[in-house]
Design a protein around this motif. Structure first.
Motif, PDB file in Angstrom:
ATOM      1  N   GLY A 130      42.891  50.573 -22.970  1.00 16.63           N
ATOM      2  CA  GLY A 130      41.476  50.132 -23.632  1.00 16.63           C
ATOM      3  C   GLY A 130      41.267  48.618 -23.392  1.00 16.63           C
ATOM      4  O   GLY A 130      40.236  48.382 -23.033  1.00 16.63           O
ATOM      5  N   LEU A 131      42.477  48.068 -23.837  1.00 20.55           N
ATOM      6  CA  LEU A 131      42.602  46.665 -23.795  1.00 20.55           C
ATOM      7  C   LEU A 131      42.427  46.058 -22.284  1.00 20.55           C
ATOM      8  O   LEU A 131      41.418  45.092 -21.956  1.00 20.55           O
ATOM      9  N   ILE A 132      42.817  46.864 -21.482  1.00 20.04           N
ATOM     10  CA  ILE A 132      42.871  46.447 -20.001  1.00 20.04           C
ATOM     11  C   ILE A 132      41.359  46.634 -19.443  1.00 20.04           C
ATOM     12  O   ILE A 132      40.792  45.692 -18.662  1.00 20.04           O
ATOM     13  N   GLU A 133      40.846  47.748 -19.524  1.00 16.59           N
ATOM     14  CA  GLU A 133      39.558  47.973 -19.169  1.00 16.59           C
ATOM     15  C   GLU A 133      38.522  47.345 -19.725  1.00 16.59           C
ATOM     16  O   GLU A 133      37.446  47.144 -19.126  1.00 16.59           O
ATOM     17  N   GLU A 134      38.692  46.932 -21.105  1.00 19.55           N
ATOM     18  CA  GLU A 134      37.696  46.102 -21.476  1.00 19.55           C
ATOM     19  C   GLU A 134      37.717  44.473 -21.296  1.00 19.55           C
ATOM     20  O   GLU A 134      36.781  43.718 -21.685  1.00 19.55           O
ATOM     21  N   GLY A 135      38.703  44.331 -20.330  1.00 16.26           N
ATOM     22  CA  GLY A 135      38.565  43.069 -19.871  1.00 16.26           C
ATOM     23  C   GLY A 135      39.543  41.767 -20.756  1.00 16.26           C
ATOM     24  O   GLY A 135      39.264  40.701 -20.402  1.00 16.26           O
ATOM     25  N   HIS A 136      40.240  42.384 -21.588  1.00 24.08           N
ATOM     26  CA  HIS A 136      40.688  41.370 -22.733  1.00 24.08           C
ATOM     27  C   HIS A 136      42.342  40.543 -22.159  1.00 24.08           C
ATOM     28  O   HIS A 136      42.408  39.528 -22.335  1.00 24.08           O
ATOM     29  N   LEU A 137      42.424  41.236 -20.995  1.00 21.81           N
ATOM     30  CA  LEU A 137      43.633  40.556 -20.140  1.00 21.81           C
ATOM     31  C   LEU A 137      42.927  39.873 -18.875  1.00 21.81           C
ATOM     32  O   LEU A 137      43.976  39.030 -18.125  1.00 21.81           O
ATOM     33  N   GLY A 138      42.069  39.947 -18.580  1.00 23.94           N
ATOM     34  CA  GLY A 138      41.388  39.193 -17.565  1.00 23.94           C
ATOM     35  C   GLY A 138      41.695  39.867 -16.102  1.00 23.94           C
ATOM     36  O   GLY A 138      41.785  41.030 -16.124  1.00 23.94           O
ATOM     37  N   GLU A 139      41.917  39.051 -15.026  1.00 21.24           N
ATOM     38  CA  GLU A 139      41.981  39.485 -13.723  1.00 21.24           C
ATOM     39  C   GLU A 139      43.646  40.073 -13.745  1.00 21.24           C
ATOM     40  O   GLU A 139      44.631  39.172 -14.211  1.00 21.24           O
ATOM     41  N   ILE A 140      44.036  41.143 -13.518  1.00 22.85           N
ATOM     42  CA  ILE A 140      45.102  41.720 -13.421  1.00 22.85           C
ATOM     43  C   ILE A 140      46.027  41.169 -12.204  1.00 22.85           C
ATOM     44  O   ILE A 140      45.479  41.393 -10.989  1.00 22.85           O
ATOM     45  N   ARG A 141      46.979  40.240 -12.518  1.00 20.23           N
ATOM     46  CA  ARG A 141      47.731  39.883 -11.524  1.00 20.23           C
ATOM     47  C   ARG A 141      49.169  40.323 -11.300  1.00 20.23           C
ATOM     48  O   ARG A 141      49.552  40.480  -9.986  1.00 20.23           O
ATOM     49  N   GLN A 142      49.966  40.967 -12.360  1.00 21.79           N
ATOM     50  CA  GLN A 142      51.122  41.070 -11.906  1.00 21.79           C
ATOM     51  C   GLN A 142      51.596  42.288 -12.899  1.00 21.79           C
ATOM     52  O   GLN A 142      51.192  42.307 -13.964  1.00 21.79           O
ATOM     53  N   VAL A 143      52.457  43.221 -12.602  1.00 24.73           N
ATOM     54  CA  VAL A 143      52.980  44.264 -13.581  1.00 24.73           C
ATOM     55  C   VAL A 143      54.627  44.497 -13.216  1.00 24.73           C
ATOM     56  O   VAL A 143      55.405  43.620 -12.385  1.00 24.73           O
ATOM     57  N   ARG A 144      55.038  45.100 -14.330  1.00 22.74           N
ATOM     58  CA  ARG A 144      56.519  45.408 -14.355  1.00 22.74           C
ATOM     59  C   ARG A 144      56.709  46.468 -14.757  1.00 22.74           C
ATOM     60  O   ARG A 144      56.047  46.926 -15.999  1.00 22.74           O
ATOM     61  N   VAL A 192      56.203  45.651  -5.074  1.00 21.20           N
ATOM     62  CA  VAL A 192      55.158  46.368  -4.786  1.00 21.20           C
ATOM     63  C   VAL A 192      53.853  45.615  -4.751  1.00 21.20           C
ATOM     64  O   VAL A 192      53.744  44.546  -5.362  1.00 21.20           O
ATOM     65  N   GLU A 193      52.714  46.141  -3.878  1.00 23.94           N
ATOM     66  CA  GLU A 193      51.510  45.411  -3.908  1.00 23.94           C
ATOM     67  C   GLU A 193      50.448  46.274  -3.927  1.00 23.94           C
ATOM     68  O   GLU A 193      50.341  47.271  -3.450  1.00 23.94           O
ATOM     69  N   PHE A 194      49.350  46.092  -4.752  1.00 26.07           N
ATOM     70  CA  PHE A 194      48.095  46.790  -4.913  1.00 26.07           C
ATOM     71  C   PHE A 194      47.221  46.182  -3.998  1.00 26.07           C
ATOM     72  O   PHE A 194      47.109  45.379  -3.243  1.00 26.07           O
ATOM     73  N   GLU A 195      46.075  47.235  -4.063  1.00 25.25           N
ATOM     74  CA  GLU A 195      44.938  47.162  -3.072  1.00 25.25           C
ATOM     75  C   GLU A 195      44.220  45.713  -3.344  1.00 25.25           C
ATOM     76  O   GLU A 195      43.597  44.930  -2.491  1.00 25.25           O
ATOM     77  N   SER A 196      44.224  45.430  -4.634  1.00 27.50           N
ATOM     78  CA  SER A 196      43.519  44.128  -5.113  1.00 27.50           C
ATOM     79  C   SER A 196      44.222  43.024  -4.746  1.00 27.50           C
ATOM     80  O   SER A 196      43.773  41.861  -4.626  1.00 27.50           O
ATOM     81  N   GLY A 197      45.618  42.851  -4.365  1.00 33.14           N
ATOM     82  CA  GLY A 197      46.561  41.997  -3.991  1.00 33.14           C
ATOM     83  C   GLY A 197      47.338  41.611  -5.219  1.00 33.14           C
ATOM     84  O   GLY A 197      48.473  40.749  -5.013  1.00 33.14           O
ATOM     85  N   ALA A 198      47.279  42.444  -6.456  1.00 28.91           N
ATOM     86  CA  ALA A 198      48.143  42.216  -7.428  1.00 28.91           C
ATOM     87  C   ALA A 198      49.638  42.628  -7.201  1.00 28.91           C
ATOM     88  O   ALA A 198      49.825  43.566  -6.132  1.00 28.91           O
ATOM     89  N   VAL A 199      50.584  42.185  -7.603  1.00 30.62           N
ATOM     90  CA  VAL A 199      51.948  42.617  -7.321  1.00 30.62           C
ATOM     91  C   VAL A 199      52.746  42.853  -8.443  1.00 30.62           C
ATOM     92  O   VAL A 199      52.224  42.769  -9.579  1.00 30.62           O
ATOM     93  N   GLY A 200      53.708  43.711  -8.137  1.00 28.24           N
ATOM     94  CA  GLY A 200      54.866  43.889  -9.287  1.00 28.24           C
ATOM     95  C   GLY A 200      56.218  44.254  -8.901  1.00 28.24           C
ATOM     96  O   GLY A 200      56.545  44.312  -7.664  1.00 28.24           O
ATOM     97  N   THR A 201      57.090  44.383  -9.775  1.00 33.79           N
ATOM     98  CA  THR A 201      58.525  45.018  -9.648  1.00 33.79           C
ATOM     99  C   THR A 201      58.534  46.136 -10.513  1.00 33.79           C
ATOM    100  O   THR A 201      58.085  46.416 -11.366  1.00 33.79           O
ATOM    101  N   LEU A 202      59.528  47.070  -9.643  1.00 33.29           N
ATOM    102  CA  LEU A 202      59.665  48.353 -10.505  1.00 33.29           C
ATOM    103  C   LEU A 202      61.408  48.627 -10.282  1.00 33.29           C
ATOM    104  O   LEU A 202      61.985  48.121  -9.183  1.00 33.29           O
ATOM    105  N   GLU A 203      61.909  49.196 -11.319  1.00 39.73           N
ATOM    106  CA  GLU A 203      63.226  49.677 -11.206  1.00 39.73           C
ATOM    107  C   GLU A 203      63.603  50.649 -12.103  1.00 39.73           C
ATOM    108  O   GLU A 203      63.053  50.688 -13.063  1.00 39.73           O
TER     109      GLU A 203
END
Length: 369
Positions: free
Chosen positions: A140-154, A240-251
Motif C-alpha cells: 500500500g505504501l509503495i502504490e500510494e507513492g510514499h517511496l517516490g520513484e522505485i530505484r533499487q530492491v534487495r 537483476v534489472e527491471f523494465e523501468s531500469g530499477a535494479v536489485g540484488t537477490l540471494e
C-alpha cells in the motif's frame, strides 16, 4: 457452497494448509465451508496416521482416484510431481492450489500455465508470504507513492539446515525432483514478493546475472549406508534489472549458519524505503521523506489487513497465519467466481526469472528473462 478438498501430500506443507483450513471457520466465519475429504500419499501406514491427525475422511495411494471426488485439489508434492496431477485436475475444471515453485523446469511450468488458460477452473500458486499483513501494508505504501520513484530492491533468504555436510540427502537435493535448490526453494518466494510489491511500478524482471554454488557434493541417505550426489545449488546470487531500469540484488542459501528462516525484503525509492524481515513478520521498517532514519511499525492494528480476525492490537501473529489468509483469499475467490492471484501465470513469471538465473550461471553472462 461447501468444498470437498483433496490433498496430494501429507508432510510439512500439507500440515500447514490443513491447519489453515481447520482455523478458517473459527476466525474467518465468512469463508466458504470446507470438508477435508481425501488425502493422497505413497506410504499407507504414514498416510493413515496423517489422515487421522489432519482430519481427512479417506486415503488413497493413487492421485487419479480423487479427481472426480473433490471440488478443489491441493498439490503439495515435490516440484517434479506438480504438472501431471494439476493439469489433470484443470482438464476436469477442478480448481488447483499448487505449491511453489510452479514446476521443476520452465517447460513444465509453461505446460501448467497453458492448462490453466484452457480451464474454467482457478489455478493458484501457493506464495503464502504475500498474505502477511506487514507485506500488504508495504504494498500500500509503495502504490500510494510514499517511496517516490522505485530505484533499487534487495531480496535475501537465508537458512542453515544444510550447513552440516552430514545433513541427510532429501528430494530437495535432487535436480530431477526439485529442479533447483536454494534458487527454486527460497528464491521463488523472493521473486514473487518483489513482483507483488513493485511489479506494478517497475514492470517485470527484464534481465539478470546469476551465480549458483554447491558447497557439499554428496550427502548421506537416511536408512542407508551410502551417499547420493547433490545435483542442485546450495546457494545463489543474482543481479537483476527491471523494465523501468530499477535494479536489485537477490540471494539465498540453505547453508547460512545461524539463520533459520531469515527472509529479508527491501525496497528503496527516491523519497523513502521499506524493509521487512520474516524473523519479525509483524513489523515493517519504514523510512519516508523527511525522516532521519527507519521507524519500526508494528502492523497489528484492527485496520491492518486481516488483523480484525485475530487478536487485540499488539498481540502478534505468526508464520502459520499467512496460510490461513492465503486459503481464505483462495476459497473466497472460488466462492465469488473472481480472479485469484497469485495464479499459474504469476507462478510462470517467477519460473522465467529462475530459469534466466540458471541460464546466466551456465553461460556466465547477463541474460534476458
Amino acid at each position: 457452497m461447501s468444498y470437498n478438498v483433496g490433498f496430494i501430500g501429507y508432510r510439512f506443507i500439507a500440515e500447514a494448509h490443513a491447519n489453515a483450513l481447520a482455523r478458517l471457520p473459527m476466525f474467518f466465519p465468512d469463508a466458504p465451508p470446507v470438508n477435508r475429504h481425501a488425502i493422497v500419499g505413497r506410504e499407507e501406514e504414514a498416510l493413515d496416521a496423517a489422515a487421522d491427525r489432519l482430519g481427512f475422511e479417506t486415503v488413497t495411494t493413487e492421485w487419479e482416484d480423487v479427481l472426480d471426488a473433490v471440488d478443489v485439489l491441493y498439490n503439495l508434492t515435490p516440484n517434479a510431481v506438480h504438472p501431471e496431477p494439476s493439469i489433470a485436475a484443470l482438464e476436469r475444471d477442478v480448481p488447483v492450489m499448487c505449491e511453489k515453485p510452479l514446476a521443476a523446469t520452465l517447460p513444465e511450468a509453461e505446460r501448467m500455465a497453458e492448462a490453466a488458460e484452457r480451464s474454467d477452473a482457478a489455478a493458484a500458486t501457493a506464495f503464502n508470504y504475500r498474505f502477511i499483513p506487514a507485506i500488504q501494508h508495504a504494498k500500500g505504501l509503495i502504490e500510494e507513492g510514499h517511496l517516490g520513484e522505485i530505484r533499487q530492491v534487495r531480496g535475501r533468504y537465508y537458512q542453515d539446515w544444510l550447513v552440516d555436510p552430514e545433513a541427510p540427502w532429501s528430494w530437495r537435493n535432487s535436480e530431477e525432483m526439485a529442479g533447483s535448490g536454494a534458487l527454486g526453494d527460497l528464491g521463488s518466494h523472493t521473486v514473487d514478493l518483489l513482483r507483488y510489491l513493485v511489479g506494478d511500478v517497475v514492470g517485470e524482471f527484464d534481465r539478470v546475472g546469476g551465480r549458483l554454488t554447491t558447497f557439499v557434493d554428496e550427502r548421506p541417505v537416511p536408512g542407508e549406508s551410502g551417499t547420493r550426489p547433490v545435483t542442485v545449488d546450495d546457494a545463489y546470487t543474482a543481479h537483476v534489472e527491471f523494465e523501468s531500469g530499477a535494479v536489485g540484488t537477490l540471494e539465498a542459501s540453505r547453508c547460512a549458519d545461524g539463520h533459520k528462516n531469515d527472509h529479508l525484503i527491501a525496497v528503496y525509492g527516491s523519497e523513502g524505503a521499506i524493509r521487512f524481515s520474516l524473523d519479525r513478520l509483524n513489523e515493517l521498517e519504514v523510512k519516508t521523506d523527511g525522516d532521519r532514519g527507519f521507524e519500526s511499525v508494528l502492523v497489528t492494528e484492527p485496520e491492518d489487513p486481516y488483523y480484525d480476525h485475530w487478536w487485540p492490537p499488539g498481540h502478534v501473529i505468526g508464520w502459520e497465519h499467512a496460510f490461513v489468509h492465503e486459503n481464505y483469499e483462495f476459497l473466497t475467490a472460488l466462492d465469488g467466481d473472481v480472479e485469484y492471484h497469485p495464479n499459474f501465470q504469476d507462478g510462470l513469471a517467477v519460473q522465467r526469472v529462475l530459469d534466466a538465473i540458471e541460464r546466466s550461471d551456465r553461460d556466465e553472462t547477463w541474460v534476458d528473462v
